[in-house]
Design a protein around this motif. Structure first.
Motif, PDB file in Angstrom:
ATOM      1  N   GLY A 320      -0.457  58.063 -25.126  1.00  0.00           N
ATOM      2  CA  GLY A 320      -1.833  57.588 -25.162  1.00  0.00           C
ATOM      3  C   GLY A 320      -1.941  56.337 -24.317  1.00  0.00           C
ATOM      4  O   GLY A 320      -1.200  55.370 -24.524  1.00  0.00           O
ATOM      5  N   LEU A 321      -2.850  56.330 -23.334  1.00  0.00           N
ATOM      6  CA  LEU A 321      -2.966  55.240 -22.378  1.00  0.00           C
ATOM      7  C   LEU A 321      -4.341  54.591 -22.477  1.00  0.00           C
ATOM      8  O   LEU A 321      -5.305  55.194 -22.949  1.00  0.00           O
ATOM      9  N   HIS A 322      -4.431  53.361 -21.996  1.00  0.00           N
ATOM     10  CA  HIS A 322      -5.735  52.690 -21.899  1.00  0.00           C
ATOM     11  C   HIS A 322      -6.582  53.433 -20.861  1.00  0.00           C
ATOM     12  O   HIS A 322      -6.065  53.859 -19.816  1.00  0.00           O
ATOM     13  N   PRO A 323      -7.888  53.608 -21.102  1.00  0.00           N
ATOM     14  CA  PRO A 323      -8.716  54.368 -20.153  1.00  0.00           C
ATOM     15  C   PRO A 323      -9.059  53.616 -18.881  1.00  0.00           C
ATOM     16  O   PRO A 323      -9.844  54.116 -18.065  1.00  0.00           O
ATOM     17  N   VAL A 324      -8.472  52.425 -18.678  1.00  0.00           N
ATOM     18  CA  VAL A 324      -8.843  51.586 -17.536  1.00  0.00           C
ATOM     19  C   VAL A 324      -8.705  52.326 -16.206  1.00  0.00           C
ATOM     20  O   VAL A 324      -9.499  52.101 -15.284  1.00  0.00           O
ATOM     21  N   ALA A 325      -7.736  53.218 -16.072  1.00  0.00           N
ATOM     22  CA  ALA A 325      -7.555  53.943 -14.810  1.00  0.00           C
ATOM     23  C   ALA A 325      -8.066  55.374 -14.882  1.00  0.00           C
ATOM     24  O   ALA A 325      -7.942  56.125 -13.909  1.00  0.00           O
ATOM     25  N   GLY A 326      -8.628  55.767 -16.021  1.00  0.00           N
ATOM     26  CA  GLY A 326      -9.176  57.111 -16.170  1.00  0.00           C
ATOM     27  C   GLY A 326      -8.139  58.207 -16.023  1.00  0.00           C
ATOM     28  O   GLY A 326      -8.453  59.306 -15.561  1.00  0.00           O
ATOM     29  N   GLN A 327      -6.902  57.932 -16.446  1.00  0.00           N
ATOM     30  CA  GLN A 327      -5.815  58.884 -16.200  1.00  0.00           C
ATOM     31  C   GLN A 327      -5.413  59.715 -17.415  1.00  0.00           C
ATOM     32  O   GLN A 327      -4.471  60.491 -17.331  1.00  0.00           O
ATOM     33  N   GLY A 328      -6.093  59.564 -18.548  1.00  0.00           N
ATOM     34  CA  GLY A 328      -5.660  60.257 -19.752  1.00  0.00           C
ATOM     35  C   GLY A 328      -5.540  61.757 -19.591  1.00  0.00           C
ATOM     36  O   GLY A 328      -4.454  62.334 -19.730  1.00  0.00           O
ATOM     37  N   LEU A 329      -6.647  62.438 -19.276  1.00  0.00           N
ATOM     38  CA  LEU A 329      -6.606  63.892 -19.125  1.00  0.00           C
ATOM     39  C   LEU A 329      -5.847  64.293 -17.874  1.00  0.00           C
ATOM     40  O   LEU A 329      -5.127  65.299 -17.867  1.00  0.00           O
ATOM     41  N   ASN A 330      -5.979  63.518 -16.800  1.00  0.00           N
ATOM     42  CA  ASN A 330      -5.211  63.828 -15.589  1.00  0.00           C
ATOM     43  C   ASN A 330      -3.715  63.820 -15.867  1.00  0.00           C
ATOM     44  O   ASN A 330      -2.981  64.703 -15.413  1.00  0.00           O
ATOM     45  N   ALA A 331      -3.245  62.821 -16.613  1.00  0.00           N
ATOM     46  CA  ALA A 331      -1.821  62.739 -16.940  1.00  0.00           C
ATOM     47  C   ALA A 331      -1.405  63.910 -17.818  1.00  0.00           C
ATOM     48  O   ALA A 331      -0.318  64.479 -17.646  1.00  0.00           O
ATOM     49  N   GLY A 332      -2.268  64.286 -18.772  1.00  0.00           N
ATOM     50  CA  GLY A 332      -1.949  65.414 -19.637  1.00  0.00           C
ATOM     51  C   GLY A 332      -1.841  66.713 -18.869  1.00  0.00           C
ATOM     52  O   GLY A 332      -0.918  67.512 -19.093  1.00  0.00           O
ATOM     53  N   LEU A 333      -2.758  66.947 -17.949  1.00  0.00           N
ATOM     54  CA  LEU A 333      -2.718  68.190 -17.176  1.00  0.00           C
ATOM     55  C   LEU A 333      -1.578  68.177 -16.160  1.00  0.00           C
ATOM     56  O   LEU A 333      -1.061  69.230 -15.786  1.00  0.00           O
ATOM     57  N   ARG A 334      -1.156  66.986 -15.747  1.00  0.00           N
ATOM     58  CA  ARG A 334       0.040  66.919 -14.897  1.00  0.00           C
ATOM     59  C   ARG A 334       1.277  67.270 -15.725  1.00  0.00           C
ATOM     60  O   ARG A 334       2.213  67.899 -15.214  1.00  0.00           O
ATOM     61  N   ASP A 335       1.302  66.876 -17.010  1.00  0.00           N
ATOM     62  CA  ASP A 335       2.361  67.338 -17.917  1.00  0.00           C
ATOM     63  C   ASP A 335       2.398  68.862 -17.936  1.00  0.00           C
ATOM     64  O   ASP A 335       3.458  69.488 -17.833  1.00  0.00           O
ATOM     65  N   VAL A 336       1.226  69.447 -18.119  1.00  0.00           N
ATOM     66  CA  VAL A 336       1.099  70.908 -18.202  1.00  0.00           C
ATOM     67  C   VAL A 336       1.657  71.564 -16.945  1.00  0.00           C
ATOM     68  O   VAL A 336       2.432  72.528 -17.013  1.00  0.00           O
ATOM     69  N   ALA A 337       1.273  71.043 -15.780  1.00  0.00           N
ATOM     70  CA  ALA A 337       1.721  71.626 -14.519  1.00  0.00           C
ATOM     71  C   ALA A 337       3.230  71.485 -14.340  1.00  0.00           C
ATOM     72  O   ALA A 337       3.912  72.416 -13.889  1.00  0.00           O
ATOM     73  N   ALA A 338       3.773  70.316 -14.697  1.00  0.00           N
ATOM     74  CA  ALA A 338       5.214  70.094 -14.548  1.00  0.00           C
ATOM     75  C   ALA A 338       6.004  70.980 -15.502  1.00  0.00           C
ATOM     76  O   ALA A 338       7.016  71.592 -15.120  1.00  0.00           O
TER      77      ALA A 338
END
Length: 431
Positions: A320-338
């Motif tokens: 769980g990350l701070h939304p300051v960079a808007g990367q929450g869902l992007n990071a999760g979907l990068r997990d999915v892809a990896a």
């Protein structure tokens, strides 16, 4: 005319209803992969694996009717170009409802005083990769994922269903549902959020570190066009993100200290708009509320491990990350892809996809990247969420210096767009 997404959502609902109520003797209980969590990362993970030939079950505690609701509640996502590319390949990108992010402006200042003279400006026109990302409302993305699930014969969407127990053996994983049904698979993936039951049952701990802030979110209508520009305005209490949506609307993510945030939530609409206007400014004309407000506490939390025997975690279940960079869902979907790359490669080599040495490759790939992202978001939050005059001068000069270096600025643009490879490369679905 009946919208095709509504038809698909209805098909998904009926299919899930049938699966959820089928008698155990008529339900296919054996799968390659069991995925717990039916939000966004879970369905995306199932679609990615099914695309590679694996049979998956998505176990969702929430009814499909709730997931497919058409009401706009203010939730929206800033998705990187790499994430959009991935969703398109999975057949789950609702392009007609998306808004391109063509520019990003990062400024520092105080509410009512306007931004500092130095700023960081990213403009997609400087590169050849198109928009840096897209804004999409939660309701459209969820319905697109439901439509794609319904169209994929290798996926069973079991909803509503609650997992009450899980177990692993040397050869597979097993979950027990609230109605007594038991499902088997070679691998269990937890995509069930920050309070992940999958992680807890696997003995994976996490220690959240609160920021003492809450994010107040809503959508705003305005009289002037936004031109696809996203704004991040850093104030002493926390950042205000203004993100473009269709029809002269913008998504608001306003991070403030908890006392101030609760006060903002307690105000009536007129009071809230009066509090927002000094920070928001007048560059978009008159503003009105387009949705109700919601708020959630902010914290940094990382699972101590992303994997366990026959178990892998993705998205908020892992971090769980701070939304300051808007990367929450992007990071999760990068997990999915990896994780998809790791599993499909192992399957092609004839390996056991749930073996711990296979899953360790996913952890080796993603955990260092998430740790680095956590350090960046945490450091940015601490650097900007204060009113120290010396820090203010240093960070303003820093923003101006970066903005004056085009090669560095373009490299940061590619990173923000999610199209820069990591040390382990860019996941196939995003490349």
């Amino acid at each position: 005319m009946i919208h095709p997404l509504l038809v698909a959502a209805t098909l998904a609902r009926n299919r899930a209803w049938t699966i959820a109520r089928a008698r155990p003797s008529t339900l296919a209980m054996e799968y390659d992969v069991l995925i717990i969590g039916g939000g966004l990362n879970g369905p995306a993970q199932a679609l990615a694996l099914a695309r590679g030939g694996l049979r998956c079950a998505v176990i969702d505690a929430m009814p499909v009717e709730t997931r497919s609701a058409d009401q706009f509640d203010g939730r929206s996502y800033a998705l990187s170009a790499g994430t959009v590319r991935m969703l398109g390949r999975l057949g789950a990108w609702p392009a007609d409802h998306a808004t391109p992010i063509r520019q990003i402006k990062v400024t520092d200042g105080r509410a009512g005083e306007g931004p500092a003279p130095f700023m960081l400006h990213f403009n997609a026109a400087e590169g050849d990769d198109g928009p840096m990302g897209q804004m999409i409302e939660d309701r459209y993305l969820r319905r697109a994922l439901l439509s794609a699930l319904a169209a994929q014969p290798r996926i069973d969407h079991i909803a509503p269903a609650k997992v009450i127990a899980q177990a692993v053996t040397t050869s597979g994983a097993r979950v027990t549902l609230h109605d007594g049904r038991v499902l088997h698979g070679k691998l269990l993936i937890g995509a069930d959020g920050k309070s992940s039951g999958t992680a807890s049952r696997a003995g994976i701990d996490r220690s959240p570190r609160p920021y003492g802030q809450m994010a107040v979110t809503c959508a705003i209508a305005h009289t002037l066009p936004h031109h696809g520009i996203a704004h991040q305005f850093f104030m002493p209490g926390g950042p205000l993100a203004i993100l473009p949506l269709p029809d002269n609307r913008s998504s608001i993510v306003w991070s403030e200290d908890e006392t101030r945030a609760r006060a903002l939530m307690a105000m009536d609409d007129a009071g809230f708009l009066a509090a927002l206007r000094p920070a928001f400014g007048s560059f978009l004309g008159e503003i009105t509320l387009a949705t109700p407000r919601s708020a959630f506490p902010l914290s940094l939390s990382l699972a101590e491990r992303f994997v366990a025997p026959r178990v892998a975690l993705v998205g908020d279940a892992a971090h769980g990350l701070h939304p300051v960079a808007g990367q929450g869902l992007n990071a999760g979907l990068r997990d999915v892809a990896a994780l998809t790359d790791v599993i499909t490669a192992a399957r092609q080599r004839g390996e056991d996809i749930g073996a711990i040495d296979v899953l360790a490759r996913y952890q080796t790939w993603r955990r260092p990247e998430i740790l680095a992202l956590a350090l960046v978001t945490d450091g940015t939050t601490k650097l900007f969420s204060n009113d120290n005059s010396m820090l203010r001068a240093a960070r303003d000069i820093g923003l101006g210096a970066i903005n004056a270096l085009p090669p560095l600025r373009r490299a940061m643009m590619r990173e923000a767009a999610g199209i820069s490879p990591s040390l382990n490369g860019l996941p196939t679905l995003m490349g």
